[in-house]
Design an enzyme around this catalytic site. Structure first.
Site, PDB file in Angstrom:
ATOM      1  N   SER A  26       0.825  -1.205   0.000  1.00  0.00           N
ATOM      2  CA  SER A  26       0.000   0.000   0.000  1.00  0.00           C
ATOM      3  C   SER A  26       0.868   1.268   0.000  1.00  0.00           C
ATOM      4  CB  SER A  26      -0.956  -0.055   1.202  1.00  0.00           C
ATOM      5  OG  SER A  26      -1.978   0.894   1.119  1.00  0.00           O
ATOM      6  N   HIS A  41      -7.127  -6.217  -0.112  1.00  0.00           N
ATOM      7  CA  HIS A  41      -6.090  -5.190  -0.067  1.00  0.00           C
ATOM      8  C   HIS A  41      -4.830  -5.825   0.512  1.00  0.00           C
ATOM      9  CE1 HIS A  41      -4.190  -1.329   0.115  1.00  0.00           C
ATOM     10  NE2 HIS A  41      -4.120  -1.318   1.425  1.00  0.00           N
ATOM     11  N   ASP A  51      -9.126  -4.448  -5.397  1.00  0.00           N
ATOM     12  CA  ASP A  51      -8.517  -3.820  -4.217  1.00  0.00           C
ATOM     13  C   ASP A  51      -9.178  -2.460  -3.967  1.00  0.00           C
ATOM     14  OD1 ASP A  51      -6.877  -2.508  -2.368  1.00  0.00           O
ATOM     15  OD2 ASP A  51      -5.019  -3.293  -3.234  1.00  0.00           O
TER      16      ASP A  51
END
Length: 458
Positions: free
Chosen positions: A170, A425, A398
């Site tokens: 991320s 995610h 996602d």
């Protein structure tokens, strides 16, 4: 820290000192916390990990996933090292605007201040609180990603690695890509799982996230409608309205958990958002909304706590204060007109959030009164062909880092792209996919990248 989590005798902890301000290398120092799982075999180096955020604690992430690393071939040849970026977890200086108790009590800006700052006075109060709680302006304005990237290079050197082997989830994609641009000759391997799109402005990126979150909520509503007495109704087209019916009463009268904590509408939305990050958690959202509609708040609160990484002792291991500080030093500032327009757009692209309380007012940038301008360039990384083979893992469903961001970052860095079909995610190690794990393992261990068009399914 979660004392039970860190009590494992097979974990090794250490700290390193770095300059608070790299323009003043002989000035005040910050202390970066590291946690290591030593390689089970002969170590070829270290794998440095950032779990995202901004403000995710790498030490907690590595410790919490200890059992998964035990079974990983990567952990046989590499020391697994998580770090807490400055201001996070065990690292100093601590960046504090609000206490954990104030977060629990809902006395803080909701949604990271996206909707909650409405006056210049509130923006000034936020900046003043952060300055005071962080030990002064210097600590606060050096929290941005530019300095964290320099910290990472010191970590590499202290760990004894000539080149960096890095895994970033991320927001960790930003740190990894920025490190690669700053120190291209020092990259051995760069694996990114869930990429932020460097070509989008922060406002555009946030819009793309809300579009993806709405898509996941629509799919959840469709799943729910297949069961009798679905809390969101039998027609998914009306699920947003039904959600508003459940949540709007919390604006005036927060719910109360069994242990006496108030649950605001912000808490409820954060809980829903947390659950949407993994399809496996969708039944938990449905159950939590059903319970909330009947006045029971514990289930939605548990989801909210997972969003912040809240421990049983009440510590938030994902610290919104540091998240705000990093954004204020990374993101360009918006005018009140731009911030208000951005809030309106979020309600338009994601009607599940389209309540007057959230999008109907006039809003200001949370960083409006911050004591220094952003220190990071926009875009934060530019196209390059000077890197060794790198790998981006991008998941089609996602909601946190939309799939298109993975495509764009892979093109920017000249990376190989692994497409994962799923609604999740972050996938490597944590999603239980042998397909993903085997491909990422081969890259981290042997620098073998997958063929063009490689795909896995969760």
């Amino acid at each position: 820290m979660d004392e039970e989590l860190f009590a494992n005798p097979e974990l090794q902890c250490a700290t390193i000192d770095v300059p608070v301000d790299y323009e003043k290398p002989d000035g005040n120092t910050a202390r970066i916390a590291l946690l290591r799982i030593p390689a089970s075999g002969e170590a070829d180096g270290s794998l440095l990990i950032n779990p995202g955020g901004p403000a995710g604690a790498g030490t907690s992430f590595v410790a919490a996933n200890f059992s998964l690393w035990q079974d990983s071939p990567v952990a046989e040849r590499f020391d697994i090292v998580g770090f807490d970026p400055r201001g996070v977890g065990g690292s100093t200086p601590s960046l504090d605007c609000y206490s954990d108790e104030e977060y629990d009590a809902g006395e803080t800006p909701g949604f990271g201040a996206v909707y909650d700052i409405t006056t210049a006075e509130q923006a000034a109060e936020l900046a003043d609180r952060c300055i005071e709680g962080s030990g002064g302006v210097e600590n606060l304005v050096n929290a941005g990603s530019v300095n964290v990237v320099h910290d990472m290079d010191i970590m590499r050197e202290v760990l004894g690695d000539e080149q960096l082997t890095f895994l970033g989830y991320s927001y960790g994609s930003e740190l990894g890509a920025m490190y690669a641009e700053t120190y291209p000759e020092k990259i051995r391997a760069l694996a990114i799982d869930g990429a932020v799109d460097p070509t989008l402005s922060p406002t555009e990126h946030r819009v793309s996230q809300y579009v993806a979150v709405q898509q996941r909520f629509d799919e959840l509503a469709a799943l729910c409608s297949e069961t009798p007495d679905c809390v969101l109704g039998a027609d998914p087209a009306h699920a947003n309205d039904r959600l508003h019916d459940i949540l709007e009463p919390l604006i005036e009268t927060p719910a109360v958990s069994n242990d006496g904590r108030e649950v605001t509408i912000w808490d409820a939305y954060l809980g829903i958002n947390a659950g949407l990050y993994s399809e496996a958690s969708w039944p938990a959202i449905i159950s939590a909304l059903d319970a909330l509609g009947q006045g029971e708040a514990d289930e939605i609160l548990a989801l909210r706590d997972s969003f912040y990484g809240r421990t049983a002792a009440g510590e938030h291991t994902i610290d919104l204060d540091t998240n705000i500080a990093v954004r204020c030093m990374d993101w360009p500032r918006l005018t009140p007109e731009e911030q208000t327009a951005a809030a309106r757009e979020l309600g338009e692209v994601a009607p599940m959030f389209d309540l007057d309380e959230l999008t109907g007012g006039a809003f200001r940038d949370e960083c409006e009164a911050w004591p220094a301008p952003p220190s990071r360039d926009q875009p934060w990384v530019t196209p390059t062909s000077d890197l060794p083979d790198t790998l981006v893992v991008a998941t089609t469903g996602d909601p946190g880092t939309p799939y298109t961001g993975g495509i764009t970052l892979a093109e920017t860095l000249g990376s190989s792209l692994l497409t994962v079909e799923g609604k999740q995610h972050g996938t490597y190690l944590i999603a239980g996919s042998d397909c993903v794990n085997d491909i990422v393992d081969a890259y981290l261990l042997h620098l073998e990248t997958p063929p063009e068009g490689a795909r896995c399914a969760l």
